[in-house]
Design a protein around this motif. Sequence first.
Motif, PDB file in Angstrom:
ATOM      1  N   LYS A   1      71.912 -32.847 -99.153  1.00 51.51           N
ATOM      2  CA  LYS A   1      71.461 -31.665 -99.892  1.00 51.51           C
ATOM      3  C   LYS A   1      72.662 -31.001-100.545  1.00 51.51           C
ATOM      4  CE  LYS A   1      69.857 -28.332 -97.410  1.00 51.51           C
ATOM      5  NZ  LYS A   1      68.914 -27.541 -96.592  1.00 51.51           N
TER       6      LYS A   1
ATOM      7  N   SER B   1      74.928 -18.035 -97.867  1.00 54.89           N
ATOM      8  CA  SER B   1      75.226 -19.354 -97.295  1.00 54.89           C
ATOM      9  C   SER B   1      76.278 -20.129 -98.075  1.00 54.89           C
ATOM     10  CB  SER B   1      73.958 -20.204 -97.149  1.00 54.89           C
ATOM     11  OG  SER B   1      73.487 -20.641 -98.404  1.00 54.89           O
TER      12      SER B   1
ATOM     13  N   CYS C   1      80.305 -35.183-104.707  1.00 54.14           N
ATOM     14  CA  CYS C   1      80.219 -35.091-103.253  1.00 54.14           C
ATOM     15  C   CYS C   1      80.097 -36.524-102.737  1.00 54.14           C
ATOM     16  CB  CYS C   1      79.020 -34.258-102.820  1.00 54.14           C
ATOM     17  SG  CYS C   1      78.775 -34.234-101.025  1.00 54.14           S
TER      18      CYS C   1
ATOM     19  N   TYR D   1      82.172 -27.716 -98.097  1.00 54.07           N
ATOM     20  CA  TYR D   1      82.130 -26.589 -99.024  1.00 54.07           C
ATOM     21  C   TYR D   1      83.292 -26.710-100.010  1.00 54.07           C
ATOM     22  CZ  TYR D   1      79.056 -24.459 -95.505  1.00 54.07           C
ATOM     23  OH  TYR D   1      78.045 -24.203 -94.627  1.00 54.07           O
TER      24      TYR D   1
ATOM     25  N   ASN E   1      81.008 -28.658 -89.450  1.00 57.06           N
ATOM     26  CA  ASN E   1      79.908 -29.437 -88.888  1.00 57.06           C
ATOM     27  C   ASN E   1      79.586 -30.598 -89.834  1.00 57.06           C
ATOM     28  OD1 ASN E   1      79.872 -27.682 -86.722  1.00 57.06           O
ATOM     29  ND2 ASN E   1      78.299 -26.368 -87.634  1.00 57.06           N
ATOM     30  N   SER E   2      78.444 -30.566 -90.530  1.00 56.89           N
ATOM     31  CA  SER E   2      78.071 -31.666 -91.421  1.00 56.89           C
ATOM     32  C   SER E   2      77.961 -31.215 -92.869  1.00 56.89           C
ATOM     33  CB  SER E   2      76.727 -32.273 -90.975  1.00 56.89           C
ATOM     34  OG  SER E   2      76.819 -32.790 -89.660  1.00 56.89           O
ATOM     35  N   THR E   3      78.686 -30.136 -93.220  1.00 56.24           N
ATOM     36  CA  THR E   3      78.617 -29.583 -94.564  1.00 56.24           C
ATOM     37  C   THR E   3      80.019 -29.473 -95.152  1.00 56.24           C
ATOM     38  OG1 THR E   3      76.668 -28.286 -93.951  1.00 56.24           O
ATOM     39  CG2 THR E   3      77.809 -27.659 -95.970  1.00 56.24           C
TER      40      THR E   3
ATOM     41  N   SER F   1      72.482 -34.761 -93.297  1.00 55.78           N
ATOM     42  CA  SER F   1      71.706 -34.448 -92.085  1.00 55.78           C
ATOM     43  C   SER F   1      72.431 -34.838 -90.814  1.00 55.78           C
ATOM     44  CB  SER F   1      70.346 -35.147 -92.155  1.00 55.78           C
ATOM     45  OG  SER F   1      70.517 -36.559 -92.307  1.00 55.78           O
TER      46      SER F   1
ATOM     47  N   SER G   1      78.038 -26.339-102.056  1.00 51.84           N
ATOM     48  CA  SER G   1      77.999 -26.960-100.731  1.00 51.84           C
ATOM     49  C   SER G   1      77.293 -28.296-100.813  1.00 51.84           C
ATOM     50  CB  SER G   1      77.286 -26.058 -99.711  1.00 51.84           C
ATOM     51  OG  SER G   1      75.904 -25.947-100.010  1.00 51.84           O
ATOM     52  N   CYS G   2      77.682 -29.201 -99.934  1.00 50.82           N
ATOM     53  CA  CYS G   2      77.087 -30.539 -99.842  1.00 50.82           C
ATOM     54  C   CYS G   2      76.892 -30.830 -98.360  1.00 50.82           C
ATOM     55  CB  CYS G   2      77.988 -31.569-100.503  1.00 50.82           C
ATOM     56  SG  CYS G   2      77.371 -33.265-100.406  1.00 50.82           S
ATOM     57  N   GLU G   3      75.649 -31.048 -97.960  1.00 50.59           N
ATOM     58  CA  GLU G   3      75.313 -31.221 -96.540  1.00 50.59           C
ATOM     59  C   GLU G   3      74.630 -32.553 -96.320  1.00 50.59           C
ATOM     60  OE1 GLU G   3      72.737 -28.987 -92.992  1.00 50.59           O
ATOM     61  OE2 GLU G   3      72.707 -28.244 -95.056  1.00 50.59           O
TER      62      GLU G   3
END
Length: 559
Positions: A122, A397, A188, A173, A169-171, A144, A140-142
């Motif tokens: 995402k 966010s 990304c 920025y 974590n898994s994001t 899962s 941001s790039c996340e």
Amino acid sequence: MGTMGIALCWTVVWISGYCHSLSAEVLFQNKYFIDGQKDKVTLEAPTVTNGTEFIWEWTLHDGRHKKAPIITIKSNGHQTRNSRIKYDILLEPEFKHAGVYSFVQTKPVNVNLAQVEVFGVKVLPFTWDPVREGSDVSRSCEVSRLPESATLEWERDGDPTTNTTLLCNSTAYIVIHSSDYTQGKYNCTLRWNGQRIFSIYNTLKVIQGTYETSHTLYRGSFNGSEVVLVSRSSFVFYSRATWDWEPVLETREVLVTSAEKDKPALVSMERDTERFSSNVFNGNYFLLRISPVQFGDSGRYACHFDRTLMALITLVTIQVSAEFPADRTRNQSAVLNCEISQVIDSVTLAWLRMEGDRGVLVKQEVLEPLDKRTLSLTLPSLHRDQLHWTCVVFTKSMLRAQAPLHLTLPPAPTQTGLLEISLACAVAVCVGLLLGVFLLYRRRAASAPSTAPMAENGEPSAPDAVYNNVTDLHNDQAPSTSPVAENGEPDTVYSNITDLQNDQGNADTPAQEDEGEGLQYLSFSLSTPSTDPNRQQRQFNPGSEQESDTVVYSSINTE
């Protein structure tokens, strides 16, 4: 067929099914999709020729659901090439659908046939609109789930970015500071074991010109931080440019820098001339650079070309600090403080513990304009894996700024120091034992029956000198008699130097009357009191009447 034959047949069927379950090879696949894409995600099942019941199960990456059944498919177990049942399923490309999907045969025996791990990606925002020059761009790039051996990072035109990036974590920025000539393609990229798995790109377009623009910039206050305030006219040229500053909670304006066209800028901040700088004003472009940024630099900055407002920028700063006890040791607590200069809109302050390039969220708090402006984190004790921290500020966010904090452990005792401490302790113990033996010997000698010579009147003669400390005892090798009053009785014996000073100031203090046998001797008190009732200590008060068996104790300090 008898009962034995039926049982034998079922046994053969069960054994064949069990052997099939042992020999079946599980098909593993990985799928990736972008949240919001048009095409659906297809999960393919292996070609199955036997079995009468199958099921798709789903386990979310966030662990909320484990092996949740999705769909059950039944079959008669007999298929032809023209009537083969399709066991594939389609997923909507939504981030919440990411996870591990298993295709399992449930009848006649339970066999795991396929497992597909679906990774959702995402990117926010999904589409990038053009931005005004001089503003910060936060994205941001996340993913899962980010495996241990995988990396997720932002790149510009295939190269790592030089702007602020953070992996939490898994994001991943990214903050593109003061967008000026930053127009280009940003990717990304996910790599697994060094191999690129996918790359999602967006193009950033910057609209040049800041006429009557207004935006907010966030910066951390630490060595190496920087902020560039940009002001540009698209078409018109001007003869003079100025930057004015209105500090937080103040209404006065301070002239920071000014410049005439095609002439060097003059910085008015005398005490911060080295931190504030500007370019030569060419008539339509004038910037203000502050490096390093300090916490007190926050406020509103306005740029005017002649009398025209070209840019209005609000600068918000954050600073970090640590509090330790006065006698700092490794096992004592520490308090980490993160303060923001002002809260304009709702913001989130967070403390991250850094593990290499990744940050782990430890504490966060949402702050409103009227709330406090500090986020504190208490560490019960410092450890080697708790020395690198970062305070970050988010709005909606999106990462806006960060300020690192690096702690140091107090030096540990060296081997030489430990040896010296051990030797000192051993010597102290030996000295204490020897002193205890000596004092015990003196107590026993003092409690023995008196053998003092008798005077002619049958009373004991005046005792030898009474010692008030160990130094007097060792220095006086030959006994000397105490001063004797006219009646032949000894003068007052003082238990400490305070009594002696008090009595010297009073010439009328009467001598103590001796009503019987008066035995004066030196006594030392050990840490453990004696349990002998015949040797219990009694308080000595100079000038007060004592019983016939009065015992006078001297005091000694053994430090």
